[in-house]
Write a protein that holds these residues in place. Sequence first.
Motif, PDB file in Angstrom:
ATOM      1  N   ASP A 195       8.946  12.844 -28.552  1.00  0.00           N
ATOM      2  CA  ASP A 195       9.331  12.181 -27.298  1.00  0.00           C
ATOM      3  C   ASP A 195       8.074  11.937 -26.462  1.00  0.00           C
ATOM      4  OD1 ASP A 195      10.275  11.356 -24.895  1.00  0.00           O
ATOM      5  OD2 ASP A 195      11.548  13.095 -24.513  1.00  0.00           O
ATOM      6  N   SER A 239      13.338   8.982 -30.610  1.00  0.00           N
ATOM      7  CA  SER A 239      13.391   9.658 -31.896  1.00  0.00           C
ATOM      8  C   SER A 239      13.943   8.720 -32.954  1.00  0.00           C
ATOM      9  CB  SER A 239      14.280  10.890 -31.803  1.00  0.00           C
ATOM     10  OG  SER A 239      13.976  11.592 -30.646  1.00  0.00           O
ATOM     11  N   TYR A 284       9.608  16.733 -31.667  1.00  0.00           N
ATOM     12  CA  TYR A 284      10.608  15.765 -31.185  1.00  0.00           C
ATOM     13  C   TYR A 284      10.094  14.347 -30.982  1.00  0.00           C
ATOM     14  CZ  TYR A 284      13.435  19.884 -30.574  1.00  0.00           C
ATOM     15  OH  TYR A 284      14.139  21.030 -30.803  1.00  0.00           O
TER      16      TYR A 284
END
Lengths: 490, 165
Positions: free
Chosen positions: A280, A32, A278
Amino acid sequence: MTKDELNNDRLKKEAAHAQMQMHTRRHFLKESAFGLGALAFGSLLGSCGRGKAASSNLFDPVNPLAAKAPMFPGTARSVIYIHMAGAPSQLELFSYKPELAKLDGLDCPPSLLEGKKFAFIRGVPKMLGPQAKFRQHGQSGLWLSDNLPHLSNVIDDIAFINTVATDQFNHAPAQLLMNTGSARGGRPSIGSWITYGLGTENKNLPGFVVLTSGGNNPDGGKSLWGSGFLPSVYQGVQCRSEGDPVLFISDPEGMSRDVRKASIEAINKVNQEEYKAYNDPEILSRIAQYEMAYKMQISVPDVMDIKDEPHYIHDMYGTKPGEACFANNVLLARKLVEKGVRFVQLFDWGWDAHGDSAGNAVDIGLVNKCRQVDKPVTALLLDLKQRGLLDETLVVWGSEFGRTPMQENRDGKTMAFKGRDHHGDAFTVWMAGGGIKGGTSYGETDEIGYSIVDGKTEAFDIQATILNQLGFNHEQFTYEFQEGLSGLPM
Amino acid sequence: MAVSAVLSAKMFGKSVMPFQPPGIWKSPYNGADWKLSEGEDQYRRAVYTYWKRTAPYPSMIGFDAAMRDVCLPRRIRTNTPLQALSTLNDSAYLDMARHFAKRMEHTAGNDVRKQIEKGYEYMMYKSIQPAKLDILIGLYNTSLKAFRGDAKDARALTGIALNRL
């Protein structure tokens, strides 16, 4: 370099290593913060043009396992890597040392002990002559021990590297070094590098499959096939060696294929929302793995069952369907590469030979282990050849280290059986197929197989060779996982 | 187990043998059987699950648990299709899903939208975003349609208690 410069260099390396570990540990946070995750679906970081690496980043989050072209045309398409965990004695298998027989029972000369550290040998051990007969075989006339009578038939397909060296003398770190290029955990395994670089040719099976035998997993544990700082989609998938190779492959009663498909699609859509929030990349791996799970439900029952193989194949390999054994895993490995799986790794446990028990003796336990593997490994080479697959399948026989030409004398005492201590200064790894020149032997050790005279080969060289056969220059093959920090395979 | 409200808080005592399809667990050397524990012993914390070095609980291995025979400085990141298969098809997960469904129904009544919102909250400790809610309601409608067409399937999947499967 001055001493200070050397120290600085070492510190820099350690810092880089620590940072990589940090990355693994706090993968999500780093992604992030540094924005690798910001790479949108389908766009590659390689376009940033940072660094000299020719390969840059090959991770395609949309289709991480798609088959990819190597850097240059390789001679191998897939790999079967057999790791004999515990370290078989090269002196009873591959390394013919008649001079050692003459020294049998004599005190080890001090020159061999000076400055050396052993895992168990203390004081002055006795020399131990080869506990096996050797003969020359094939057109090449290479020497091979009678412990491997079947293998002698395919000796002209094999290239023996007799001068492999490692600086690790304990099983787990030495296995990590051979498989990941570092004696400490946290780096990607060779199988995950290759799956990252080449993807896989069968969309319905994992690209990197691991099978273990011998009653135990290798001491190095699951890090031996872990993905380190590479996306975890490249982690080796360990299938079971007894009973069903993959558990929970069938839908629960009442779950139709349509509803199953709809639920996996919904799970993946929810995960895509999660990824949008996010960034990810591990979420993308999770999506890919749910898709793979759905496909495996169809592909696995067919591919991973050896029962339907013809009778002559079972005879050839010495397989025992339904039981856990090395031979079954070898046959399964052949089936998997035939179906387009990129990297199959077999770990066979039980090769340690300290002489503390009959099972750990170089003239008893080792002979039994050889009986378990000689036939199936030979069958693998012959079977790949008869299917026209040996040319494109690289078969590797390796381990974490070798054994001493001295008899082990744990705590300075005489052992009940004949055994040898761990020894990393010279041991044998062999390769066959995949463009490797057979009937050859590389490197030279001294007349007792203790030290390397010429042709020192380390874990890095083995990995570089495997990569080379697959079409990769190991110095340009990288994964850029963080601003300014690239990971090389070694 | 915690969000399905079946996790047992019971402490101490002997190891337990939770759900596991028959024929998977084989105990070398003594041929012992996996005898399903009864009642709340099915739902103890994983630390109470029976473990033999030569025959660990397969589901834990699927999630790359440490093997316990050697020290492990740290767990690896893990993400395999085998784990997806466990959560989708392992009878233990199916059992937990049924209990979870009951809990959602119990707290949110017959309103499917509310049930899903509540369920997500239990699971994630935060409210569900509208986009995700739409996806899950879509799945509910698709499944409902399929199960209306085949009541036998619906009964099999939502069966009362797994103990009897």
